[in-house]
Design an enzyme around this catalytic site. Structure first.
Site, short mmCIF file in Angstrom:
data_model
loop_
_atom_site.label_atom_id
_atom_site.label_comp_id
_atom_site.label_asym_id
_atom_site.label_seq_id
_atom_site.Cartn_x
_atom_site.Cartn_y
_atom_site.Cartn_z
CG HIS A 25 -2.03 0.90 1.25
ND1 HIS A 25 -2.23 1.86 0.30
CD2 HIS A 25 -3.03 1.09 2.16
CE1 HIS A 25 -3.30 2.58 0.60
NE2 HIS A 25 -3.79 2.13 1.73
CG HIS A 49 -2.51 2.81 -9.80
ND1 HIS A 49 -3.85 2.67 -9.54
CD2 HIS A 49 -1.98 3.44 -8.72
CE1 HIS A 49 -4.11 3.20 -8.36
NE2 HIS A 49 -3.00 3.67 -7.83
CG ASP A 59 4.25 5.11 -4.55
OD1 ASP A 59 4.17 5.94 -3.64
OD2 ASP A 59 3.44 4.18 -4.70
#
Ligand SMILES: CC(C)(COP(=O)(O)OP(=O)(O)OC[C@H]1O[C@@H](n2cnc3c(N)ncnc32)[C@H](O)[C@@H]1OP(=O)(O)O)[C@@H](O)C(=O)NCCC(=O)NCCS
Length: 433
Positions: A268, A307, A363
């Site tokens: 996560h 994703h 990220d």
């Protein structure tokens, strides 16, 4: 047959059922009437990991993963990142509208005046070993606030709810900074009401012996933008934990601790740490091709790419990339950026990545930027948890005031034994555990 209905034929009985379709969804409870006989429990759906199940109605965040769209309360994330402060966005998430100037000033004042922690919290923090993970300290300390504010249990009282919301948003950076100072062996720094929300966080993190800390405006703005981008992301794992625990009417400190615990998991909130490790492993721009070949041959993944929802460029990654450039003008260029840019350039042209619709996610650049700002990788998830606290609380508030919500309690498909005869201890055979 009315439009917006679905007719289901049960081939076990030959009976047909018509159920309403609303918002492209059928209600799972409408399937319960489908039975083989009167003793039958009724039909259920099986959906591990909630891949195709809406657990709530929400008016907070909208994502279109195919188009790369993220909006809070209808406002595109790009506009909010450019025009707003994080506290303004937190207000929008919580109350549904952007604040007027007077409302915003009052909101900032309220949050600023809830940044102090009860002195006993310091002792609690001191109990951790020097090498405890900052997320462990964050989760436990947020939960411990529940012991300081027992009135928080009155979750059905709107005024008490609002007070805990202000406290949590105010105190999250203080707890985060304390966890950092503890692991560095530095004395804790108290909040300073002269500062903005991100400046105050920087003050509590980095103040040494100077009489007044001076936050670099470009770094403070970059941090504020990162906070805006991470504030909410609809029903992700942490938010689902917040809602599941909140549905039991547990107080918001314990709910937020549960949500932060979910965020602490490497699947996560921890991917940006992995991106840094990968860039270090690659080592230089020249070795990018070689590394990507390995990935395409099935050895590992390109961290920070792909994703579950975005099958297009993650809109947050675009803003972070721009923001990282501003940070590097102050801190000097992080050598990893060149490797990252080369990876992205190749991936956006390479058939393997194009075919699978793998684009940089949030990220990919955030870790490089955090590191340039002076954060150790262990702090990255804590930095994520600070702004997400506002999103979690907006979702919690929506849940508590939603008349359709009840205690969250999924069903299961039982796969164990039918009733068995009890075996006395002397007659049992050992099992491998
Ligand atoms: C985020 C993630 C878990 C999404 O996974 P998902 O939606 O279940 O996607 P899948 O695992 O089904 O991937 C589809 C295909 O793309 C490939 N793929 C997905 N992400 C990849 C990556 N980062 N690098 C290389 N290949 C990747 C898969 O191997 C699969 O290929 P195949 O069809 O040949 O088997 C995944 O993309 C990933 O692990 N990314 C790296 C970690 C990361 O950055 N996480 C942060 C998310 S914000």
């Amino acid at each position: 047959m009315p439009e917006n209905t679905l007719t289901i034929t049960d081939n076990r009985t030959g009976k047909a059922y018509t159920v309403p379709v609303e918002n492209g969804t059928i209600r799972a409870m409408d399937l319960r009437q489908i039975k083989t006989d009167t003793d039958d429990f009724g039909l259920m759906t099986y959906d591990p990991a909630f891949m195709n199940t809406a657990s709530c109605r929400s008016a907070i965040t909208y994502i279109d993963g195919d188009k790369g769209i993220l909006r809070y309360r209808g406002y595109p994330i790009e506009v909010l990142a450019e025009r707003c402060s994080f506290l303004e966005v937190a207000y929008l998430l919580l109350f549904g509208e952007l604040p007027t100037e007077a409302q915003l000033n009052n909101w900032k004042f309220e949050i600023t005046h809830h940044t102090m922690l009860h002195e006993t919290t310091k002792k609690f923090m001191e109990g951790f070993r020097y090498d405890a993970h900052p997320m462990t300290m964050f989760v436990s300390t947020v939960a411990a606030l529940s012991g300081i504010y027992p009135e928080a249990r009155q979750v059905l009282d709107p005024a008490k709810r609002l007070l805990q919301i202000k406290r949590l948003i105010g105190k999250a950076p203080t707890i985060a900074a304390m966890s950092y100072r503890h692991s560095e062996g530095l004395p804790y720094v108290y909040p300073d009401n002269d500062f903005t929300y991100p400046e105050n966080f920087m003050n509590m993190l980095w103040k040494k012996v100077e009489p007044k800390y001076v936050a670099h405006p470009a770094i403070a703005r970059a941090l504020d933008i990162l906070f805006i981008l991470h504030a909410d992301h609809e029903q992700n794992c942490g938010t689902n934990a917040m809602r599941a625990v909140g549905s039991a009417h547990t107080d918001p400190y314990m709910c937020t601790a549960a949500a932060a615990a979910a965020l602490a998991g490497p699947l996560h909130g921890g991917a940006n740490e992995e991106v840094l490790r990968m860039l270090d492993e690659i080592g230089s721009k020249e070795k990018v091709w070689e590394y990507m070949k390995k990935v395409k041959d099935g050895h590992g993944k390109l961290m920070g790419f792909g994703h579950r929802i975005y099958k297009n460029y993650d809109p947050r990654a675009k803003i972070i990339k721009w923001s990282a450039e501003q940070v590097f003008q102050v801190t000097g260029r992080n050598a990893r950026l060149d490797i990252a840019l080369e990876l992205e350039r190749i991936a956006l042209e390479d058939e393997y990545f194009v075919k699978r619709r793998l684009y940089p996610n949030v990220d990919f650049y955030s870790g490089i930027m955090y590191q340039a700002m002076g954060f150790r990788p262990e702090m990255f998830t804590v930095l994520f948890a600070i702004p997400r606290t506002a999103g979690w609380l907006a979702q919690w508030k929506e849940l508590i005031t939603d008349p359709e919500q009840k205690i969250a309690r999924p069903r299961q498909i039982y796969t164990g034994h039918d009733v068995r005869q009890f075996i006395p201890i002397e007659k049992r055979s050992p099992v491998t555990v």
